[in-house]
Scaffold this motif. Sequence first.
Motif, PDB file in Angstrom:
ATOM      1  N   PRO A  77       4.017  -3.668   5.595  1.00  0.00           N
ATOM      2  CA  PRO A  77       3.735  -2.228   5.613  1.00  0.00           C
ATOM      3  C   PRO A  77       2.693  -1.882   6.686  1.00  0.00           C
ATOM      4  O   PRO A  77       1.767  -2.656   6.929  1.00  0.00           O
ATOM      5  CB  PRO A  77       3.182  -1.955   4.209  1.00  0.00           C
ATOM      6  N   LEU A  78       2.889  -0.738   7.345  1.00  0.00           N
ATOM      7  CA  LEU A  78       2.032  -0.330   8.451  1.00  0.00           C
ATOM      8  C   LEU A  78       0.775   0.383   7.940  1.00  0.00           C
ATOM      9  O   LEU A  78       0.808   1.000   6.879  1.00  0.00           O
ATOM     10  CB  LEU A  78       2.793   0.618   9.382  1.00  0.00           C
ATOM     11  N   GLU A  79      -0.303   0.314   8.731  1.00  0.00           N
ATOM     12  CA  GLU A  79      -1.528   1.039   8.389  1.00  0.00           C
ATOM     13  C   GLU A  79      -1.532   2.397   9.095  1.00  0.00           C
ATOM     14  O   GLU A  79      -1.072   2.498  10.227  1.00  0.00           O
ATOM     15  CB  GLU A  79      -2.751   0.233   8.829  1.00  0.00           C
ATOM     16  N   ILE A  80      -2.032   3.403   8.422  1.00  0.00           N
ATOM     17  CA  ILE A  80      -2.158   4.726   9.050  1.00  0.00           C
ATOM     18  C   ILE A  80      -3.615   5.171   8.921  1.00  0.00           C
ATOM     19  O   ILE A  80      -4.005   5.788   7.935  1.00  0.00           O
ATOM     20  CB  ILE A  80      -1.228   5.765   8.399  1.00  0.00           C
ATOM     21  N   PRO A  81      -4.439   4.856   9.921  1.00  0.00           N
ATOM     22  CA  PRO A  81      -5.875   5.142   9.823  1.00  0.00           C
ATOM     23  C   PRO A  81      -6.151   6.638   9.636  1.00  0.00           C
ATOM     24  O   PRO A  81      -5.525   7.473  10.282  1.00  0.00           O
ATOM     25  CB  PRO A  81      -6.425   4.669  11.173  1.00  0.00           C
ATOM     26  N   GLY A  82      -7.076   6.931   8.755  1.00  0.00           N
ATOM     27  CA  GLY A  82      -7.542   8.312   8.585  1.00  0.00           C
ATOM     28  C   GLY A  82      -6.672   9.175   7.693  1.00  0.00           C
ATOM     29  O   GLY A  82      -7.048  10.295   7.368  1.00  0.00           O
ATOM     30  N   VAL A  83      -5.495   8.661   7.301  1.00  0.00           N
ATOM     31  CA  VAL A  83      -4.616   9.451   6.437  1.00  0.00           C
ATOM     32  C   VAL A  83      -4.698   8.861   5.028  1.00  0.00           C
ATOM     33  O   VAL A  83      -4.380   7.689   4.834  1.00  0.00           O
ATOM     34  CB  VAL A  83      -3.158   9.402   6.934  1.00  0.00           C
TER      35      VAL A  83
ATOM     36  N   ASN B 211      -2.468  11.834   0.362  1.00  0.00           N
ATOM     37  CA  ASN B 211      -1.919  12.837   1.276  1.00  0.00           C
ATOM     38  C   ASN B 211      -0.619  12.375   1.923  1.00  0.00           C
ATOM     39  O   ASN B 211       0.287  13.164   2.169  1.00  0.00           O
ATOM     40  CB  ASN B 211      -2.933  13.198   2.359  1.00  0.00           C
ATOM     41  N   PHE B 212      -0.541  11.093   2.199  1.00  0.00           N
ATOM     42  CA  PHE B 212       0.683  10.556   2.803  1.00  0.00           C
ATOM     43  C   PHE B 212       1.858  10.688   1.832  1.00  0.00           C
ATOM     44  O   PHE B 212       2.928  11.188   2.174  1.00  0.00           O
ATOM     45  CB  PHE B 212       0.460   9.091   3.200  1.00  0.00           C
TER      46      PHE B 212
ATOM     47  N   VAL C  99      -3.969   4.893   4.249  1.00  0.00           N
ATOM     48  CA  VAL C  99      -2.739   4.179   3.923  1.00  0.00           C
ATOM     49  C   VAL C  99      -2.774   2.738   4.431  1.00  0.00           C
ATOM     50  O   VAL C  99      -2.857   2.504   5.647  1.00  0.00           O
ATOM     51  CB  VAL C  99      -1.509   4.898   4.525  1.00  0.00           C
ATOM     52  N   ASN C 100      -2.770   1.803   3.512  1.00  0.00           N
ATOM     53  CA  ASN C 100      -2.689   0.358   3.786  1.00  0.00           C
ATOM     54  C   ASN C 100      -3.848  -0.222   4.598  1.00  0.00           C
ATOM     55  O   ASN C 100      -3.870  -1.414   4.877  1.00  0.00           O
ATOM     56  CB  ASN C 100      -1.365   0.002   4.484  1.00  0.00           C
TER      57      ASN C 100
END
Lengths: 468, 255
Positions: free
Chosen positions: B89-95, B99-100, B142-143
């Motif tokens: 799974p990918l990381e989404i910094p700041g989100v 909210n995702f 996220v992650n």
Amino acid sequence: MTDTDTLDIDRSVGDFSYPEQHEFDAGYGLTADTVNYISNVKGEPEWIREFRLRALDVFEKKPMPTHWASKDLEAINFDKIRYYLAHGQKATRSWDEVPEDVKRTFERLGIPEQERKFLAGVEAQFDSEAVYSNIKKAVGDQGVIFVGSTEGLIKHPEIFRKWFGKVIPTGDNKFSALNSAVFSGGSFIYVPPGVKVKHPLQAYFRINAENFGQFERTLIIADEGSEVMYMEGCTAPKFETATLHSAVVELVALKGAKIQYVTVQNWSANVFNLVTKRAIAHEEAEVKWIDCNIGSRLTMKYPGVVLKGRKARGEVISIALASDGQHQDTGAKMIHAADETTSNIVSKSISVGQGRATYRGLVHMPKHLKGCKNNTECDALMINADSRTDTYPAISVRGTGNAAQHEASVSQISAEQIFYMQQRGLSEAQAMSLSVNGFVNDLVRQFPMEYSVELKRLIDMEMEGSVG
Amino acid sequence: MSALVIKDLHVSIADKEILRGLNLEIPKGEVHAVMGPNGSGKSTLSKVIAGHPDYTVTRGEVLLDGKNVLGLEPDERSRMGLFLAFQYPLEIPGVSNANFIRAAVQARLPEGEELEATEFYAKLYEKMDLLEMPRAFTARSVNEGFSGGEKKRNEILQMAMLEPSYAILDETDSGLDIDALKVVSNGVNALRGPNLGILLITHYQRLLDYIVPDYVHVMVGGRIVQSGGKELALELEAKGYDFIREGLEEPALAS
């Protein structure tokens, strides 16, 4: 959170204009006659006329910024610009008295509504002059002055003259000299000792006319132990020809005072935005510039704080978004001039398409000082392979008792990350927008709520336009 | 026709053919496991079904309830009811996670309809409890900084919130210790039912002790070479993939 429902809003909410109805027009080009015309129309005292004429002389003698600046500056033709355009009416304290077309403009931009909701005072400038200026009675009763620059220099010369042109001298750079020669509009604010203005004061700068230069001049003085937050927004319609916006903003935070200055700049993509902003922070004072640049063709702006008193603190929080055809050349200056002064610079930039974001920082700590600290972080996010970002930090720390740390990063949104988000049902544009919002999220939180919502919406619109 | 159907699928990446005529049918309500050695094309299969842009489909069809989805954007497939639990799974910094997931749920609503925040959070907390995820996970990016086990739980959480019709779990067991494996499996088992078809992609039989499949398929060289009941997995575990490879002169194609 993505508010996907905001994505279909027109990209440029400010892209409209009404026919010009100017009673006063200084005409094209800049000579001593232009300066005299402006001074006459405004009915200014003689010392200001002399100040302007001296500044014109400095402007004419000073070269354009050379080796380090964008070549795009050469596209400005000073002879094809009109330097003063006004309706010929004094700023009113009621929206009902504002000329109908101007009032419609600000209503479309939502200013009167914001004023009712959360502002302590509003000034609305249309081309060269403020058309509306009002401060809530409770705030005025505390002795807070919030007027246009002309009214400030005429009615409050004892405060105005003491600080005007002292933070940013006329000869600081070619554009500060230009502003000093032809300035009009902008705000004059004085907050008496110990007064804490609870709600923000806001100015909104609107350019309506083509081939025009807006040169507002803002001076804010926070007296000892006082606190104030000032916010400015700006838009212009998109014309075929270049428009110039060249402001000078001077802040003075006296002992223990706090000033926060928030800008959300969304000029249309034909505006040259060349602004000089600087503050002086006295002992234990705090100045924070929160600066967001989304619009304009070229922005050159490096808000600075001169940390003049012991334990003064300066901060610049900056977000820049450069889309195709835009160059955001922004940064910060921290001049440490007393012991135990601290400064913090956090800059985040996003380059989209062939947009270019440049960070320029200057941190100066001389040898004789002790206990000074600076922290600088600049992060760049590039959306496309042909986007461009540059970082030019200049940090000079002398002596042994001072410390500075600097971190920089460049990142890209990966195709895998977009695929992951798309797999969850978000469109490519929504995925981009969410990633970009995530990137600036920690800084957006520092904006007042109403502005952070607006900022998110602007980012959504920019990202929507950047894909497919 | 309520099924995820893959017909004669041929897929290449950079001119190398990875899937070579793959056939598979996963009706709603069933759990199918695809097992195979490294390099057999298992992860390619999951990414192609989801619409990853790097792969070129040269022949074949992927039908979601009778509709060919090849040529649709990954997000369109997702909103049609397809879910992929990523191996990495990918990381989404700041989100933030909340909210995702909220954005993903919102993306499924008709235009103009706004997600009810209280209902959303009530459901989110219920699913997090099921997966033994502390509430703090809603506010974390996220992650980002998640352990391997936390990332996999987060995938199942998203699956539970998005309520897909068909879910592909790509090596969901990799990187999990036995406790985490149990938690994740419990989560998946709780989602099993007549409205969900599951494709489990795994290298090891271990996962199948916890998520018991209805059918097992063996994938070698970009094709399904053998299909059977859950006992086929045990046979593979005992004998290794070599015993399949040996009989590959005349591959037994899946029905």
